[in-house]
Design a protein around this motif. Structure first.
Motif, short mmCIF file in Angstrom:
data_model
loop_
_atom_site.label_atom_id
_atom_site.label_comp_id
_atom_site.label_asym_id
_atom_site.label_seq_id
_atom_site.Cartn_x
_atom_site.Cartn_y
_atom_site.Cartn_z
N PHE A 265 -9.85 13.96 5.45
CA PHE A 265 -8.82 13.61 4.07
C PHE A 265 -7.21 13.84 4.99
N SER A 266 -7.56 13.14 6.41
CA SER A 266 -6.03 12.66 6.15
C SER A 266 -5.49 11.22 5.66
N ARG A 267 -4.03 12.26 5.19
CA ARG A 267 -3.64 10.63 4.72
C ARG A 267 -3.16 9.69 4.87
N ASN A 268 -2.88 10.14 6.68
CA ASN A 268 -1.77 8.57 6.82
C ASN A 268 -3.23 8.41 7.77
N ARG A 269 -4.24 9.11 8.03
CA ARG A 269 -5.74 8.00 8.78
C ARG A 269 -5.96 7.55 7.80
N THR A 270 -6.05 7.95 6.53
CA THR A 270 -6.99 6.59 5.48
C THR A 270 -5.73 5.63 5.18
N PHE A 271 -4.45 5.72 5.02
CA PHE A 271 -3.43 4.91 5.30
C PHE A 271 -3.67 3.75 6.04
N GLY A 272 -3.63 4.18 6.88
CA GLY A 272 -3.45 2.64 8.90
C GLY A 272 -5.37 2.58 8.45
N ASN A 273 -6.14 2.63 8.46
CA ASN A 273 -7.59 2.04 8.06
C ASN A 273 -7.58 0.72 7.06
N MET A 274 -6.91 1.26 5.71
CA MET A 274 -6.47 -0.01 4.71
C MET A 274 -5.39 -0.65 5.47
N ILE A 275 -4.37 -0.21 5.88
CA ILE A 275 -4.38 -1.75 6.93
C ILE A 275 -4.80 -2.92 7.90
N GLY A 276 -5.67 -1.47 8.97
CA GLY A 276 -5.92 -2.11 9.57
C GLY A 276 -7.11 -2.99 9.08
N ARG A 277 -7.57 -2.88 8.33
CA ARG A 277 -8.78 -3.54 7.28
C ARG A 277 -8.14 -4.59 6.08
N GLY A 278 -6.81 -4.96 6.70
CA GLY A 278 -5.81 -6.23 5.63
C GLY A 278 -5.78 -6.04 4.14
N TYR A 279 -5.29 -4.39 4.11
CA TYR A 279 -4.75 -4.25 3.09
C TYR A 279 -3.05 -4.64 4.09
N THR A 280 -2.27 -5.14 1.91
CA THR A 280 -0.58 -5.01 2.46
C THR A 280 -0.10 -3.29 2.26
N VAL A 281 0.89 -3.32 2.71
CA VAL A 281 1.80 -1.57 2.97
C VAL A 281 1.82 -1.39 1.47
N LYS A 282 2.14 -2.15 -0.09
CA LYS A 282 1.91 -2.34 -1.01
C LYS A 282 1.15 -1.64 -1.56
N ALA A 284 -2.34 -1.00 -0.78
CA ALA A 284 -2.93 0.92 0.49
C ALA A 284 -1.64 2.11 -0.10
N GLN A 285 -0.23 2.28 -0.45
CA GLN A 285 0.08 2.46 -1.31
C GLN A 285 -0.38 2.87 -2.65
N VAL A 286 -0.69 1.73 -3.38
CA VAL A 286 -1.10 1.58 -4.68
C VAL A 286 -2.29 2.53 -4.62
N GLU A 287 -3.09 1.73 -3.65
CA GLU A 287 -4.44 2.45 -4.09
C GLU A 287 -4.27 3.71 -3.37
N MET A 288 -3.68 4.46 -3.18
CA MET A 288 -3.60 6.08 -2.24
C MET A 288 -3.43 6.92 -2.98
N ASN A 289 -2.68 7.27 -4.21
CA ASN A 289 -1.79 7.28 -5.26
C ASN A 289 -1.96 8.83 -4.25
N MET A 290 -1.78 9.46 -3.01
CA MET A 290 -0.83 10.35 -2.31
C MET A 290 0.01 9.15 -1.14
N VAL A 291 0.43 10.82 -0.63
CA VAL A 291 1.61 10.11 0.48
C VAL A 291 2.06 9.95 1.82
N ALA A 292 1.76 8.52 2.26
CA ALA A 292 1.49 9.43 3.90
C ALA A 292 2.87 9.06 4.62
N GLU A 293 3.23 10.33 4.59
CA GLU A 293 4.56 10.75 5.33
C GLU A 293 4.75 9.78 6.76
N GLY A 294 3.79 9.21 7.41
CA GLY A 294 3.87 8.41 8.31
C GLY A 294 4.47 6.92 8.36
#
Ligand SMILES: NC(=O)C1=CN([C@@H]2O[C@H](COP(=O)(O)OP(=O)(O)OC[C@H]3O[C@@H](n4cnc5c(N)ncnc54)[C@H](OP(=O)(O)O)[C@@H]3O)[C@@H](O)[C@H]2O)C=CC1
Ligand SMILES: O=C(CO)COP(=O)(O)O
Length: 340
Positions: A265-282, A284-294
């Protein structure tokens, strides 16, 4: 009079919850089931209307149903705060200033302010409790924070959870714990307001690192070392910025780090995972629909550490990846040689 009867006829506690996301929704569930009067502010008028008609938040934890005898949804933040004795802030840190913009500086006078936020005011790099003291003159002694390893999604499922209420005022913290305790939530006070708040901010940065590592295909062996090194990193930072004796193996510190580092359920881990897989920050933010405070926190902690100068290799690596666009693969090649 028997003790149970006395409790039933006690005065209704009036609590404001400011925010319409997952955590605000979970807190409203806990408080209203305990029969507090919950004045719930959310910014979106359509969401308020939906709640009043269908008794669900349409966009977050929408399976949770509310008893409107205890939950009073509104988009009028002034009225919501004025009607309450306890005020819980549950919007992501980056939007706190915007959310509170219509309130006068004395809006919180005589109220207990509780931050449920695990983040810092970006650019100013200050904790939420410090911001509320500076801007709204709420002394630290009238503020509490809600901490501990607890995901909103598991509260919705009524899975056994633990919260730590950080404060300098133990009797008030204990009174607030009483409002939260139920069949599936245990709450305990702890006298380390700033330490818990900083730890909750940094653990989000570590969760980003765990997610990036996963995205890069590092395994459990690496993550175990990453998390144990992270505890030393957190300890060095806290000792540098707020040096008191504290046991970091407690659930408000290590527990919070573990849940965010390992949970699905971790938003931050999910966000990081997308970055590791090659997503840009933008993206990853659009895909998540939730806020990764980190994402915001890593910049604040990195800048604060320019003064402190403690060794924070994990924070540095995440900062380089997110803000200096250094390839995660390269950055983690460097990081892996620094871990022990
Ligand atoms: N979720 C959890 O399990 C936990 C969260 N927390 C903390 O609670 C705080 C709130 O997070 P959470 O509830 O998870 O948030 P979510 O990610 O679930 O929801 C995002 C929230 O941010 C709002 N938002 C998004 N963009 C903007 C914007 N541009 N301006 C104003 N508001 C915006 C959304 O409002 P809208 O829907 O109207 O767009 C929504 O209320 C965070 O500090 C988090 O760390 C702490 C413990 C547990
Ligand atoms: O702090 C939290 C749970 O304790 C929520 O943050 P994450 O969703 O990133 O884990």
């Amino acid at each position: 009079m028997p003790q149970t009867l006395k409790k039933k006829i006690s005065v209704l506690e009036k609590v404001a919850v400011l925010g319409g996301g997952s955590w605000a929704t979970a807190l409203v569930k806990i408080l209203s089931e305990n029969k507090a009067e919950v004045n719930w502010w959310m910014r979106n008028r359509n969401d308020v209307q939906h709640l009043k008609e269908y008794r669900h938040n349409p966009r977050y934890l929408s399976q949770v149903s509310f008893d409107l005898k205890y939950v009073l949804p509104s988009d009028d933040i002034k009225a919501v705060v004025a009607a309450s004795d306890w005020v819980i802030l549950a919007v992501p840190a980056a939007f706190v200033q915007l959310a509170l913009a219509d309130l006068p500086e004395d809006a919180f006078h005589g109220k207990v302010l509780i931050s449920a936020i695990k983040g810092m005011i970006p650019k100013e790099n200050i904790l939420i409790t410090d911001f509320m003291e500076r801007k709204y003159h709420v002394p630290n002694s009238h503020q509490l924070i809600i901490a501990g390893p607890c995901h909103a999604e598991e509260v919705a499922l009524e899975k056994q959870s633990y919260l730590t209420i950080g404060s300098h005022d133990m009797p008030t913290a204990e009174r607030f714990c009483e409002l939260l305790r139920n069949r599936y939530v245990k709450a305990n006070p702890l006298d380390d307001l700033d330490g818990i708040e900083y730890c909750a901010v940094i653990k989000n940065v570590i969760a980003l690192a765990c997610g990036i590592a996963r995205g890069l295909n590092y395994g459990d062996n690496f993550q175990a070392v990453l998390v144990s090194n992270a505890m030393f990193e957190i300890e060095r930072f806290l000792d540098g910025i707020m040096p008191i004796h504290r046991d970091l193996s407690g659930s408000a510190y290590l527990g919070d780090l573990l849940v965010t580092a390992y949970s699905q359920f971790s938003r931050n881990r999910t966000f990081g995972n997308m970055i590791g897989r090659g997503y840009t920050v933008k993206s990853a933010q659009v895909e998540m629909n939730m806020v990764a405070e980190g994402y915001y926190a890593v910049q604040s902690i990195h800048q604060l550490n320019q003064k402190l100068q403690v060794d924070m290799p994990i924070t540095k690596a995440v900062y380089h990846v997110l803000y200096e666009r250094i390839s995660p693969t390269m950055e983690f090649e460097i990081l892996k040689d620094k871990l022990r």
